[in-house]
Design a protein around this motif. Structure first.
Motif, PDB file in Angstrom:
ATOM      1  N   GLU A 260       0.808  -1.222   0.000  1.00 23.20           N
ATOM      2  CA  GLU A 260       0.000   0.000   0.000  1.00 23.20           C
ATOM      3  C   GLU A 260       0.842   1.273   0.000  1.00 23.20           C
ATOM      4  N   ILE A 261       2.003   1.246   0.638  1.00 17.39           N
ATOM      5  CA  ILE A 261       2.789   2.475   0.746  1.00 17.39           C
ATOM      6  C   ILE A 261       3.338   2.905  -0.609  1.00 17.39           C
ATOM      7  N   ARG A 262       3.240   2.016  -1.603  1.00 17.16           N
ATOM      8  CA  ARG A 262       3.697   2.321  -2.958  1.00 17.16           C
ATOM      9  C   ARG A 262       2.553   2.734  -3.878  1.00 17.16           C
ATOM     10  N   LYS A 263       1.360   2.885  -3.325  1.00 16.89           N
ATOM     11  CA  LYS A 263       0.185   3.278  -4.100  1.00 16.89           C
ATOM     12  C   LYS A 263      -0.272   4.663  -3.648  1.00 16.89           C
ATOM     13  N   LEU A 264      -0.520   5.541  -4.616  1.00 10.87           N
ATOM     14  CA  LEU A 264      -0.919   6.909  -4.292  1.00 10.87           C
ATOM     15  C   LEU A 264      -2.403   7.103  -4.551  1.00 10.87           C
ATOM     16  N   ARG A 265      -3.095   7.601  -3.530  1.00 12.92           N
ATOM     17  CA  ARG A 265      -4.515   7.926  -3.661  1.00 12.92           C
ATOM     18  C   ARG A 265      -4.663   9.428  -3.794  1.00 12.92           C
ATOM     19  N   ILE A 266      -5.517   9.861  -4.713  1.00 15.76           N
ATOM     20  CA  ILE A 266      -5.782  11.284  -4.907  1.00 15.76           C
ATOM     21  C   ILE A 266      -7.220  11.563  -4.486  1.00 15.76           C
ATOM     22  N   ILE A 267      -7.392  12.496  -3.553  1.00 13.14           N
ATOM     23  CA  ILE A 267      -8.723  12.826  -3.053  1.00 13.14           C
ATOM     24  C   ILE A 267      -8.956  14.329  -3.208  1.00 13.14           C
ATOM     25  N   THR A 268     -10.183  14.704  -3.549  1.00 16.17           N
ATOM     26  CA  THR A 268     -10.515  16.102  -3.830  1.00 16.17           C
ATOM     27  C   THR A 268     -11.598  16.595  -2.877  1.00 16.17           C
ATOM     28  N   TYR A 269     -11.406  17.815  -2.377  1.00 19.06           N
ATOM     29  CA  TYR A 269     -12.413  18.478  -1.551  1.00 19.06           C
ATOM     30  C   TYR A 269     -12.761  19.815  -2.209  1.00 19.06           C
ATOM     31  N   ASN A 270     -14.037  20.120  -2.269  1.00 22.04           N
ATOM     32  CA  ASN A 270     -14.502  21.424  -2.740  1.00 22.04           C
ATOM     33  C   ASN A 270     -14.919  22.246  -1.522  1.00 22.04           C
ATOM     34  N   ILE A 271     -14.257  23.372  -1.333  1.00 20.05           N
ATOM     35  CA  ILE A 271     -14.457  24.191  -0.139  1.00 20.05           C
ATOM     36  C   ILE A 271     -15.228  25.460  -0.497  1.00 20.05           C
ATOM     37  N   LYS A 272     -16.358  25.620   0.182  1.00 25.83           N
ATOM     38  CA  LYS A 272     -17.163  26.831   0.020  1.00 25.83           C
ATOM     39  C   LYS A 272     -17.254  27.517   1.371  1.00 25.83           C
ATOM     40  N   HIS A 273     -16.998  28.804   1.401  1.00 26.51           N
ATOM     41  CA  HIS A 273     -17.004  29.536   2.673  1.00 26.51           C
ATOM     42  C   HIS A 273     -17.468  30.967   2.426  1.00 26.51           C
ATOM     43  N   ARG A 274     -18.260  31.468   3.341  1.00 31.40           N
ATOM     44  CA  ARG A 274     -18.860  32.799   3.183  1.00 31.40           C
ATOM     45  C   ARG A 274     -17.806  33.902   3.071  1.00 31.40           C
ATOM     46  N   LYS A 275     -16.594  33.694   3.635  1.00 33.14           N
ATOM     47  CA  LYS A 275     -15.568  34.733   3.636  1.00 33.14           C
ATOM     48  C   LYS A 275     -14.644  34.682   2.416  1.00 33.14           C
ATOM     49  N   LEU A 276     -14.812  33.666   1.583  1.00 35.36           N
ATOM     50  CA  LEU A 276     -13.963  33.585   0.396  1.00 35.36           C
ATOM     51  C   LEU A 276     -14.361  34.665  -0.612  1.00 35.36           C
ATOM     52  N   PRO A 277     -13.414  35.503  -1.051  1.00 36.38           N
ATOM     53  CA  PRO A 277     -13.741  36.504  -2.074  1.00 36.38           C
ATOM     54  C   PRO A 277     -14.063  35.835  -3.408  1.00 36.38           C
ATOM     55  N   LYS A 278     -14.886  36.481  -4.199  1.00 36.72           N
ATOM     56  CA  LYS A 278     -15.302  35.893  -5.478  1.00 36.72           C
ATOM     57  C   LYS A 278     -14.116  35.691  -6.414  1.00 36.72           C
ATOM     58  N   GLU A 279     -13.063  36.509  -6.257  1.00 38.28           N
ATOM     59  CA  GLU A 279     -11.884  36.345  -7.115  1.00 38.28           C
ATOM     60  C   GLU A 279     -11.181  35.006  -6.897  1.00 38.28           C
ATOM     61  N   PHE A 280     -11.439  34.369  -5.750  1.00 38.42           N
ATOM     62  CA  PHE A 280     -10.788  33.100  -5.446  1.00 38.42           C
ATOM     63  C   PHE A 280     -11.637  31.890  -5.857  1.00 38.42           C
ATOM     64  N   ASN A 281     -12.737  32.141  -6.569  1.00 36.76           N
ATOM     65  CA  ASN A 281     -13.509  31.033  -7.114  1.00 36.76           C
ATOM     66  C   ASN A 281     -12.640  30.277  -8.131  1.00 36.76           C
ATOM     67  N   GLY A 282     -12.462  28.974  -7.915  1.00 31.88           N
ATOM     68  CA  GLY A 282     -11.607  28.184  -8.800  1.00 31.88           C
ATOM     69  C   GLY A 282     -10.161  28.097  -8.350  1.00 31.88           C
ATOM     70  N   TYR A 283      -9.824  28.782  -7.273  1.00 30.36           N
ATOM     71  CA  TYR A 283      -8.464  28.704  -6.728  1.00 30.36           C
ATOM     72  C   TYR A 283      -8.205  27.278  -6.241  1.00 30.36           C
ATOM     73  N   LYS A 284      -7.025  26.747  -6.539  1.00 27.00           N
ATOM     74  CA  LYS A 284      -6.737  25.341  -6.252  1.00 27.00           C
ATOM     75  C   LYS A 284      -5.447  25.194  -5.448  1.00 27.00           C
ATOM     76  N   LEU A 285      -5.535  24.385  -4.393  1.00 29.92           N
ATOM     77  CA  LEU A 285      -4.366  24.029  -3.596  1.00 29.92           C
ATOM     78  C   LEU A 285      -4.176  22.520  -3.617  1.00 29.92           C
ATOM     79  N   ILE A 286      -2.934  22.089  -3.499  1.00 30.50           N
ATOM     80  CA  ILE A 286      -2.626  20.677  -3.277  1.00 30.50           C
ATOM     81  C   ILE A 286      -1.930  20.562  -1.928  1.00 30.50           C
ATOM     82  N   LEU A 287      -2.403  19.629  -1.110  1.00 28.33           N
ATOM     83  CA  LEU A 287      -1.864  19.421   0.232  1.00 28.33           C
ATOM     84  C   LEU A 287      -1.030  18.144   0.268  1.00 28.33           C
ATOM     85  N   LEU A 288       0.222  18.278   0.720  1.00 25.38           N
ATOM     86  CA  LEU A 288       1.130  17.154   0.927  1.00 25.38           C
ATOM     87  C   LEU A 288       1.550  17.154   2.391  1.00 25.38           C
ATOM     88  N   SER A 289       1.614  15.979   2.985  1.00 18.41           N
ATOM     89  CA  SER A 289       2.025  15.917   4.385  1.00 18.41           C
ATOM     90  C   SER A 289       2.707  14.590   4.691  1.00 18.41           C
TER      91      SER A 289
END
Length: 290
Positions: free
Chosen positions: A25-54
């Protein structure tokens, strides 16, 4: 005697099975996606994308897949929420090698890196290994790698901005069995007071303090550390955390307290007990939607 032999055989088979599954399993990579909606996000950041590695922990099996995914996804930023390396003796070459991945990622995206408890171990020692590591992170030539050691920066799109903070907690907040109190005043001392009029991202390696991050003012917390609970059970989740807590409240996935959101990576690697069962290494894609 036969019962003892049977139990011993069963335990041996169980250990071998866990080891074989983990190696696979440690040699297999899983990709998971979250769509985040928040009242404080400015409209200019619609479609902004981050990738999280840890929690790579010098497990280089999936690095090519990680790089290819970042190239294909074209994120606005890559978040590294700590424990890129392994703290301890005889890891120097691999620890420095882990920076090769960061350097490669920085060709395709801005990188925001906050330390975990393994980086913290070297910080305390301030040995040559850490000085070499830190020098690379702080090198002015790598101006799209942002090392956020209790620091923050502002990301601007059009006429709007959001804040991103990188938290460095001391060793006391990672102790096994004991959970040290984390107050707002401590958070203010480390990071400054939070501007609640702006959308605030907090890179915080340890997810166990999500409740306190929320009180401080974090709208989106990006964490790792718990390795998905090492072994995931259906309907139950992660079994044990690095702090040796059984069935940790925050193991992996998305959590919410009122308006505050925690995205917790299951991690990319392992160290010491390299166990990952039903718990593939995980690359997380985060899309902002308005």
């Amino acid at each position: 005697m036969e019962l003892i032999q049977f139990i011993s055989f069963f335990v041996l088979c169980f250990i071998i099975s866990i080891a074989c599954i983990s190696i696979y399993e440690i040699r297999k990579l899983r990709i998971i996606t979250y769509n985040i909606k928040h009242r404080k996000l400015p409209k200019e950041f619609n479609g902004y994308k981050l990738i999280l590695l840890s929690d790579l922990h010098n497990c280089f099996y999936n690095v090519d897949k990680i790089i290819d995914t970042i190239k294909d996804e074209k994120p606005n930023g890559v978040i590294i929420s700590g424990d890129l390396l392994v703290y301890g003796n005889n890891y120097r070459d691999n620890n420095l090698k882990s920076l090769d991945m960061v350097k490669e990622i920085s060709k395709y995206s801005d990188v925001y890196f906050a330390p975990g408890n393994h980086e913290m171990g070297y910080m305390v020692k301030k040995n040559q290994e850490w000085l070499d590591y830190e020098k690379y992170l702080l090198d002015a030539e790598n101006d799209n790698i942002y090392y956020l050691d209790n620091k923050s920066l502002e990301i601007t799109l059009g006429s709007s901005n959001i804040n991103i903070y990188g938290l460095h907690l001391t060793d006391g907040y990672y102790k096994r069995f004991i959970k040290k109190e984390l107050t707002k005043s401590v958070m203010d001392k480390l990071l400054g007071e939070c501007n609640n009029d702006i959308f605030n991202i907090l890179i915080a390696h340890n997810p166990d303090y999500f409740d306190d991050y929320k009180v401080w003012g974090a709208d989106l917390v990006l964490s790792g550390h718990n390795h998905g609970g090492l072994l995931k059970l259906p309907l139950i989740g992660g079994v044990i955390s690095p702090r040796l807590r059984l069935f940790p409240k925050y193991d992996y996935g998305q959590f919410r307290i009122e308006d505050s959101i925690l995205i917790l990576s299951g991690g990319l690697g392992a160290h010491s007990l390299k166990i990952r069962v039903n718990n593939k290494p995980e690359l997380v894609i985060i899309n902002f939607i308005k």
